[in-house]
Design an enzyme around this catalytic site. Structure first.
Site, PDB file in Angstrom:
ATOM      1  N   ILE A 119       0.842  -1.190   0.000  1.00 39.57           N
ATOM      2  CA  ILE A 119       0.000   0.000   0.000  1.00 39.57           C
ATOM      3  C   ILE A 119       0.883   1.247   0.000  1.00 39.57           C
ATOM      4  CG2 ILE A 119      -1.847   1.221   1.195  1.00 39.57           C
ATOM      5  CD1 ILE A 119      -2.552  -1.592  -0.028  1.00 39.57           C
ATOM      6  N   GLU A 120       0.793   2.014  -1.088  1.00 42.63           N
ATOM      7  CA  GLU A 120       1.656   3.180  -1.248  1.00 42.63           C
ATOM      8  C   GLU A 120       0.878   4.463  -1.487  1.00 42.63           C
ATOM      9  OE1 GLU A 120       5.000   2.437  -3.820  1.00 42.63           O
ATOM     10  OE2 GLU A 120       5.098   0.321  -3.258  1.00 42.63           O
ATOM     11  N   SER A 121      -0.447   4.404  -1.370  1.00 43.94           N
ATOM     12  CA  SER A 121      -1.273   5.596  -1.539  1.00 43.94           C
ATOM     13  C   SER A 121      -2.669   5.293  -1.008  1.00 43.94           C
ATOM     14  CB  SER A 121      -1.340   6.011  -3.022  1.00 43.94           C
ATOM     15  OG  SER A 121      -1.961   4.990  -3.789  1.00 43.94           O
TER      16      SER A 121
END
Length: 341
Positions: free
Chosen positions: A169-171
């Site tokens: 999860i990066e955003s």
């Protein structure tokens, strides 16, 4: 880690003796498959692009392969996958892939002792998120039914049952991931197989998108990305940039008392913006970390599988060295001299 979309070419890889994932060991090797990152920089060499999933399950190099990525959660409908042209067929009337060949490969890999896990998210191209506990619980129901031990009209890999879920999860909104994991674990408790819950945070501590999830939810494996940031492994001796101790402390405080931390690394010089090191250097750095933090050390993660085909000597040598020097169970770590091959 970013999604790409490129055609693949099928080819076999050399088969050697196989190995099975053991959660109690410190010598597991993990990779991500499905994004063909090598192909992104070599558009004119399709014969060398990422191979089908089963090709990476024919030897002992990898123990866990994360299928990347589920890129759009689409909470009001069906989730959307991106597998870089490994699969382009969708169920009629939907944007959800139907990939029977990948389903067959999943089963082949599992027979060979590999754990095949679905990775959610990816970097900066798609938007996704879980903004509430209710969203997390509902999405867990969807994931269980479409990819794990449940039933659903639209199962992208048919009757293949994946071995867990990974959060890259990066955003996006991230308040619902604890509830997502908690809901999945209610299904796991009555399941006939053991499932894996993993995450792949950036090495900057704490991770902006996964910090609260890593401290508040059950995590089996934490694949910290020590690349693409100033905290990459090349800065291991720079205390202002490299903060492994905080990640170790977080892992020890996880609700899962057996939670493990993995050193995430690029599998090739072009696989990341920084963090790729020559073999003797990366082996010496890993030996140092393993000796200092043996109780939480789970192994390494390599981004991504496409580089195995195109940097094979490096990847195989590193994997073999990890499996020979990082052990299983408790005891004093022992390491051999770093290889120069």
């Amino acid at each position: 880690m970013r999604p790409y979309s490129f055609v693949v070419a099928a080819a076999g890889l050399l088969a050697t003796s196989l190995a099975a994932y053991d959660s109690s060991c410190s010598n597991n090797v993990v990779t991500y498959w499905g994004q063909n990152s090598w192909g992104g920089g070599h558009l004119d060499q399709p014969d060398n692009w990422e191979k089908p999933l089963a090709a990476y399950c024919q030897d002992s190099t990898f123990d866990i392969i994360n299928i990347s990525f589920l890129t759009n959660f689409n909470l009001t409908g069906l989730p959307v996958l991106n597998h870089a042209f490994h699969c382009e067929t969708v169920y009629n009337g939907t944007n959800t892939l139907h990939c029977p060949d990948i389903g067959a490969d999943i089963k082949t890999c599992q027979v060979n002792g590999k754990k095949i896990v679905l990775s959610l998210g990816g970097g900066n191209i798609y938007t996704y998120g879980l903004g509430s506990s209710a969203d997390g619980q509902r999405f867990a129901d969807t994931i269980w039914n479409m990819f794990l031990g449940g039933t659903h009209k639209y199962r992208p890999y048919d009757d293949a049952v994946l071995d867990g879920v990974d959060l890259d999860i990066e955003s996006g909104e991230h308040t619902g991931y604890v509830a997502f994991i908690n809901q999945l674990r209610t299904y796991f408790q009555g399941a006939s197989k053991q499932y894996i819950i993993s995450a792949a945070p950036q090495c900057v501590f704490p991770d902006a998108n996964l910090g609260s999830t890593l401290s508040g939810a059950w995590i089996d494996n934490d694949y910290v990305q020590f690349y693409n940031n100033p905290c990459n492994l090349a800065n291991i001796d720079n205390k202002w940039n490299f903060d492994y101790a905080s990640w170790d402390k977080l892992t020890k405080s996880n609700p899962n008392p057996s939670s493990k931390m993995y050193v995430g690394l690029p599998a090739g010089s072009g696989a990341a913006g920084n963090g790729y090191l020559d073999l003797p250097t990366v082996q010496a750095d890993l030996a140092k970390l393993y000796s200092s933090y043996p109780s939480t050390f789970g192994g390494i993660m390599l981004w991504d599988a496409s580089w195995y085909s195109n940097n094979q000597q490096y990847v195989q040598s590193l994997s073999s060295w990890v499996k020979s020097n990082m052990k299983c169970g408790s005891g004093t770590p022992t390491t051999t001299s770093p290889s120069t091959t």
